[in-house]
Write an enzyme that holds these catalytic residues in place. Sequence first.
Site, PDB file in Angstrom:
ATOM      1  CG  ASP A 191     -29.107 -15.890  13.803  1.00 14.86           C
ATOM      2  OD1 ASP A 191     -28.226 -16.020  14.656  1.00 14.86           O
ATOM      3  OD2 ASP A 191     -30.236 -16.587  13.775  1.00 14.86           O
ATOM      4  CG  ASN A 199     -37.946  -8.299  19.407  1.00 17.00           C
ATOM      5  OD1 ASN A 199     -37.391  -6.836  19.482  1.00 17.00           O
ATOM      6  ND2 ASN A 199     -37.933  -8.591  17.836  1.00 17.00           N
ATOM      7  CG  HIS A 204     -41.405  -5.829  18.192  1.00 17.11           C
ATOM      8  ND1 HIS A 204     -41.009  -6.833  17.595  1.00 17.11           N
ATOM      9  CD2 HIS A 204     -42.478  -6.170  18.874  1.00 17.11           C
ATOM     10  CE1 HIS A 204     -41.572  -7.834  17.775  1.00 17.11           C
ATOM     11  NE2 HIS A 204     -42.579  -7.522  18.596  1.00 17.11           N
ATOM     12  CD  GLU A 235     -33.900 -13.216  14.331  1.00 16.71           C
ATOM     13  OE1 GLU A 235     -33.958 -14.241  14.925  1.00 16.71           O
ATOM     14  OE2 GLU A 235     -34.848 -12.463  13.600  1.00 16.71           O
TER      15      GLU A 235
END
Length: 345
Positions: A191, A199, A204, A235
Amino acid sequence: MLTSESSVLKILLVDDSASHRMVLAAELDAMGHDTVEADCAEDALRLYKLERPDIVLMDVEMPGHNGHWAAHQIRLSDPEAWTPIIFLSGLARDDDLAAGIDAGGDDYLFKPVSPVVLQAKLRAMQRLRALSQQLLTLTDQLRASNADLQELSLRDPLTGLTNRRGLDIRLDEELRAARREKLPLTVLLLDVDNFKLYNDTAGHLQGDDCLRRIGQLLAGTCRRPRDLAARFGGEEFVILLPGTSHSGAMLFAKALRRTVHQLALPHPAHGGERCVTISGGISTAVPDGNSTIESLLSRADAALYTAKSLGRDRFFCFETQTDTTTGVAEAANYDRDKGSSADLF
């Protein structure tokens, strides 16, 4: 495809009587159609396969195999297509008509054949054949659309990678193949480090763009036909490497980490001073009867959290007890369930 009643037809005319063929061929020529002639059932079958006529005019009573046999063989030779078959016969009993339809025929013309009736029958069959061709075209289009929908259902709309459903299907296939071939199967679960901060800082929309960029990079690293990059969720991503050993997986992970560094995607939470990095867990096994998709992913997931506990920006492998940054496992016995959330995030 025939679209007009005035279209020229290629007609296979089958009759053992040369005089009957000559008369009918002349009438068909006067109507503007092309005629291919056969004098027996066997020759009719051969010419049908060779010429692919639009319509077949077939005498029923012939020496050797009759017209019913030829019609049946034509249907068997081309089960997905429909070519009208009109029988020519002097027999008008109900049983004879039923036998002809059962054999694959579509209509009857009684001898002697009336030119007016013949032309009307040909127009009717031409319309039916045009509708049949249109139906086949629509069926092909529907099949292609269904294939496209199936492909879309297995794609992640944001990154274009295989989605979780598609990943589960491929994992099952590759697990079976690895078990059958007794070859290693590697799963990398990774990830984007500190993505929540990304974010929260950039928003976003920019976070989505970051995931797209990472997804494109991962797809580019899967160069072998069976390698697969997929979005696992949020993610998190998965890379599937069939036939890859522990050492090969570590080399792949090191190269992947360098590639992410070269992408140099700024992390907004660090004022541009640091770039986006990834952490990952590696699980490699030669599957046996006890191996499952869940066990592979669970082990890769635990290795991912170990990599994060070691400082992020690295891959960790339990099988080799090493990570891609230091080459040693400072937290080889890290327990995800007991680990501090502050250490992980």
